[in-house]
Motif scaffolding. Sequence first.
Motif, PDB file in Angstrom:
ATOM      1  N   GLU A   1       0.819  -1.209   0.000  1.00 19.50           N
ATOM      2  CA  GLU A   1       0.000   0.000   0.000  1.00 19.50           C
ATOM      3  C   GLU A   1       0.856   1.263   0.000  1.00 19.50           C
ATOM      4  OE1 GLU A   1       0.571  -1.692   2.786  1.00 19.50           O
ATOM      5  OE2 GLU A   1       0.336  -0.458   4.592  1.00 19.50           O
ATOM      6  N   LEU A   2       2.128   1.133   0.393  1.00 26.28           N
ATOM      7  CA  LEU A   2       2.999   2.302   0.395  1.00 26.28           C
ATOM      8  C   LEU A   2       3.776   2.423  -0.924  1.00 26.28           C
ATOM      9  CD1 LEU A   2       4.326   2.190   4.074  1.00 26.28           C
ATOM     10  CD2 LEU A   2       2.439   3.508   3.144  1.00 26.28           C
TER      11      LEU A   2
ATOM     12  N   SER B   1       8.174  -1.089  12.064  1.00 27.84           N
ATOM     13  CA  SER B   1       8.590  -1.078  13.464  1.00 27.84           C
ATOM     14  C   SER B   1       7.349  -0.995  14.341  1.00 27.84           C
ATOM     15  CB  SER B   1       9.469   0.146  13.767  1.00 27.84           C
ATOM     16  OG  SER B   1      10.685   0.060  13.085  1.00 27.84           O
TER      17      SER B   1
ATOM     18  N   ARG C   1       4.139  -8.540   8.894  1.00 25.95           N
ATOM     19  CA  ARG C   1       5.039  -7.720   8.093  1.00 25.95           C
ATOM     20  C   ARG C   1       6.171  -7.073   8.890  1.00 25.95           C
ATOM     21  NH1 ARG C   1       1.329  -3.902   4.411  1.00 25.95           N
ATOM     22  NH2 ARG C   1       0.803  -2.953   6.407  1.00 25.95           N
TER      23      ARG C   1
ATOM     24  N   ILE D   1       4.597   8.705  14.032  1.00 18.46           N
ATOM     25  CA  ILE D   1       3.669   8.247  15.077  1.00 18.46           C
ATOM     26  C   ILE D   1       4.057   8.929  16.389  1.00 18.46           C
ATOM     27  CG2 ILE D   1       2.771   6.253  16.319  1.00 18.46           C
ATOM     28  CD1 ILE D   1       3.502   4.554  13.877  1.00 18.46           C
TER      29      ILE D   1
ATOM     30  N   ASN E   1      -0.271   8.317  10.336  1.00 14.06           N
ATOM     31  CA  ASN E   1       0.312   7.338   9.437  1.00 14.06           C
ATOM     32  C   ASN E   1      -0.235   7.512   8.025  1.00 14.06           C
ATOM     33  OD1 ASN E   1       1.799   5.099   8.646  1.00 14.06           O
ATOM     34  ND2 ASN E   1       1.374   4.063  10.574  1.00 14.06           N
ATOM     35  N   VAL E   2       0.431   6.878   7.083  1.00 12.09           N
ATOM     36  CA  VAL E   2      -0.004   6.956   5.690  1.00 12.09           C
ATOM     37  C   VAL E   2      -0.777   5.697   5.344  1.00 12.09           C
ATOM     38  CG1 VAL E   2       0.821   6.960   3.310  1.00 12.09           C
ATOM     39  CG2 VAL E   2       1.838   8.496   4.986  1.00 12.09           C
ATOM     40  N   GLY E   3      -1.923   5.863   4.726  1.00  7.80           N
ATOM     41  CA  GLY E   3      -2.731   4.714   4.340  1.00  7.80           C
ATOM     42  C   GLY E   3      -2.361   4.181   2.981  1.00  7.80           C
TER      43      GLY E   3
ATOM     44  N   HIS F   1      -1.750   9.492   0.699  1.00  6.10           N
ATOM     45  CA  HIS F   1      -2.998   9.703   1.410  1.00  6.10           C
ATOM     46  C   HIS F   1      -2.812   9.314   2.873  1.00  6.10           C
ATOM     47  CE1 HIS F   1      -7.132   8.819   2.732  1.00  6.10           C
ATOM     48  NE2 HIS F   1      -7.422   9.845   1.958  1.00  6.10           N
ATOM     49  N   GLY F   2      -2.966  10.298   3.762  1.00  2.33           N
ATOM     50  CA  GLY F   2      -2.800  10.013   5.185  1.00  2.33           C
ATOM     51  C   GLY F   2      -3.739  10.849   6.015  1.00  2.33           C
ATOM     52  N   VAL F   3      -3.516  10.826   7.327  1.00  3.58           N
ATOM     53  CA  VAL F   3      -4.314  11.683   8.195  1.00  3.58           C
ATOM     54  C   VAL F   3      -3.401  12.499   9.095  1.00  3.58           C
ATOM     55  CG1 VAL F   3      -6.493  10.450   8.411  1.00  3.58           C
ATOM     56  CG2 VAL F   3      -4.546   9.739   9.802  1.00  3.58           C
TER      57      VAL F   3
ATOM     58  N   CYS G   1      -1.398   5.531  15.872  1.00  7.34           N
ATOM     59  CA  CYS G   1      -0.591   5.857  14.701  1.00  7.34           C
ATOM     60  C   CYS G   1      -1.443   6.413  13.574  1.00  7.34           C
ATOM     61  CB  CYS G   1       0.199   4.644  14.223  1.00  7.34           C
ATOM     62  SG  CYS G   1      -0.789   3.361  13.436  1.00  7.34           S
ATOM     63  N   GLY G   2      -2.732   6.097  13.588  1.00 10.59           N
ATOM     64  CA  GLY G   2      -3.609   6.656  12.562  1.00 10.59           C
ATOM     65  C   GLY G   2      -3.645   5.885  11.259  1.00 10.59           C
TER      66      GLY G   2
ATOM     67  N   ALA H   1      -6.094   6.607   8.079  1.00  5.05           N
ATOM     68  CA  ALA H   1      -5.452   6.908   6.804  1.00  5.05           C
ATOM     69  C   ALA H   1      -5.867   5.925   5.727  1.00  5.05           C
ATOM     70  CB  ALA H   1      -3.932   6.885   6.966  1.00  5.05           C
ATOM     71  N   SER H   2      -6.257   4.710   6.128  1.00  6.20           N
ATOM     72  CA  SER H   2      -6.644   3.688   5.155  1.00  6.20           C
ATOM     73  C   SER H   2      -8.141   3.722   4.867  1.00  6.20           C
ATOM     74  CB  SER H   2      -6.292   2.294   5.686  1.00  6.20           C
ATOM     75  OG  SER H   2      -4.941   2.236   6.042  1.00  6.20           O
TER      76      SER H   2
END
Lengths: 664, 130
Positions: free
Chosen positions: A343-344, A392, A400, A434, A462-464, A477-479, B26-27, B31-32
Amino acid sequence: MQRIGVFVCHCGTNIAATVDVSKVAEAAKHEPGVVYAVDYTFMCSEAGQNLIAQAIKDYGLTAIVVCSCSPRMHEATFRKVAEENGVNPYMVEIANIREQCSWVHKNMDEGTPKAITLMKTAVAKVNLDAPLQEGEAPVTKRALVIGGGIAGIQTALDIADCGYKVDIVEKEQTIGGRMAQLDKTFPTLDCSSCILTPRMTEVAQHPNIRLFTYSEVQEVSGFVGNFDVKILKKSRSVREKDCTGCGVCMTKCPSKKIPNEFNRGLNFRTAINIPFAQAIPNVPVIDKEHCIHFKTGKCGICAKVCPSHAVDYEIQDEVIEEKYGAIVVATGFDQIDLHKFGELGYGVSKDVISSLEYERIMSATGPTGGHIVRPSDGKEPKDIVFIQCVGSRCEPDDRRGKTYCSKICCMYTAKQSIMTCDHIPGAKCHVFYIDVRTPGKMFDEFYRRAVEQYGVDYIKGNVGKVTPLPNGKLRVHGVDLLDQKEVELDTDMVVLAGAIEPNPSIRPLATKLTLSIDNNNFLNEAHAKLHPVEAATAGVFMAGTVQGPKDIPETVAQAGAAAVKAVALLAKDKLKTNPCVAQPDELYCNGCSVCANVCPYGAITYIEKEVRDHGVRETRRLAQVNPSLCKGCGACTVACPSGAMNLKGFTNRQIMAEVDSVCQ
Amino acid sequence: MTPDEMKVRDYILKIYDGDVTKCMHCGKCSASCPAYGEMDIKPHQFPSYVAHGEIAALMDSKTIWECLGCSACVERCPRGVKPGKLIDGVRQAVIRQRGGSHLYPEQIPAMVDPETPQQLLVSVLRRERK
């Protein structure tokens, strides 16, 4: 009959809160052989030790039982007290009423009876103890350092400067390790190579250091002070003594399309190759898997163009056998494979790269000569997104990632963002984090500099998803968890701060050295706080990221610590050996070989000996234990079908007496 | 938290079958989330709302009706918190409190479109099995 003294420790409230210590001491007075029993707040204190010394004099004690913490903690302390006061140190038994009793029970009703049982068990055993004498073994005055990164280099230099011989075994063709791949180091922004390469040269020139590069540890046997190690020195197909490192062979080699490992696969190398200009030794290796000559028997251009005729395809692998007194393991780390993070966009877009790949791009010795450009089209990025904690801090079941914090990523991401702004005027950096974890001298100040002076945009969240767009940009795309809003950025490049993990080569190596490793393959120390660089196997030490995530200053400090521990061992002329070794009883042994088959250390051999049994003389095949090889594991004593094998200090009779006292 | 709220929370936690204390904020879930924009309480807030006992707010939230149930948050959460299952739990609690809005097994065959793939039914039942 022994004259036994029993000493019950309160350990402050550690034991006394859940065990009625005076009751334990009182109960001890009724045990066979016990002539004196007392309880005291801290037996390990000087006053506590004096109490034992005085009791030995006053009551003529011949054996001692201390009911206290684990023998790993203070057995040595109490043995010393005994020895200094004329009692054989092996006449001391520890009843562990802390870790195995007071700490696991909540109230005295459970704790006290169990402590009494443990005390009785120790008294039963000490009644059958016999005085034992330690043997002596010589020490080989040479150390082996496994791994030639900054940890190994520093350890070797420190040992060598103390006047001892050191060999470094490095599996790659040059020393330098990960540090050689880095561009700058935080928080001072020293050039990594500039501070590393002088140390590498020092290693090469030091009269006490021998270097085995492109080599691996093949086999280890022996024990502390006397390790026998077989080192496989793989063939470079180039004679080191003749090669001048001119590099003509590299320019002419026709096999040019091999992914360059040193540059993390960002460009190509030739089959005959020196990874970087400051390599030590500056001698190429022919990669036999890709070399046209080794594959087809044709080509041979490198041999023809070499002005010093150093190329020799006939050179064979070589096995070197050497003896060592101490071994330091410094095999370092690698970054985890990021292909699982689909996804990244890693592996989907060329412009999504790992932080270590980004180091190579920033480095002047890297594939782009230090110009920050996008791997896809070679254009300079104006907007870069850094994503932290990739792999991490995951839960143990995560397929993963790793459970731990990789520790170095917050700082190198701040560094990479600062360096990016320095390299590319007007560049905008965003960091998705984070938590920002920057404890350390001038570390948090460094991170604040990134924010305040360089305007790096730190986004808590984090990035989705990272999606490649048709115009070549990457949509991130993140928040933003602090502003509680969605963030969508169209950026030129994405850098992933992937978790670090111990170099995979540690697993087979740990087996060869009988070292213990944790769930993440990091080496376990003998004690997390008090023996932080010692492995549980005597004579083996560790330095650097093989023990846990750490940065360069910590690695160098730990390397110095490991070196001192190794030197302290090498400085001894003789080592005391553990007298608790196996001993066969000739009258019971029938020579069946079962013990030799289970012995993991090869300590048991057989002799033909004439014995006299009930007036009959006959020659029998009998087991014989080499006490310097025996580690006292006791495998043979349980395997022996006729009960002939006994472990000194833990004889079968003693074990049975302990069991009997528990079952009373 | 009122005793009623506590009862509902226990009910939600039973359906959820996870551990909200594992969340490290972490969000990744938010984000997803494809429905993030429509939600008032965001997915990453659900674990702390439950931990702090703000159950009434969750039950009143728009989020439980906006969640698509795609489970991207469950799949990607590095801590195994499964925020999507928590949202499911709150939604179930609201529906069941209203009462009557559930099916009995014998009613299902009559109400299901025969064209519906069986696999879909199985997956729905699996997801909502608690």
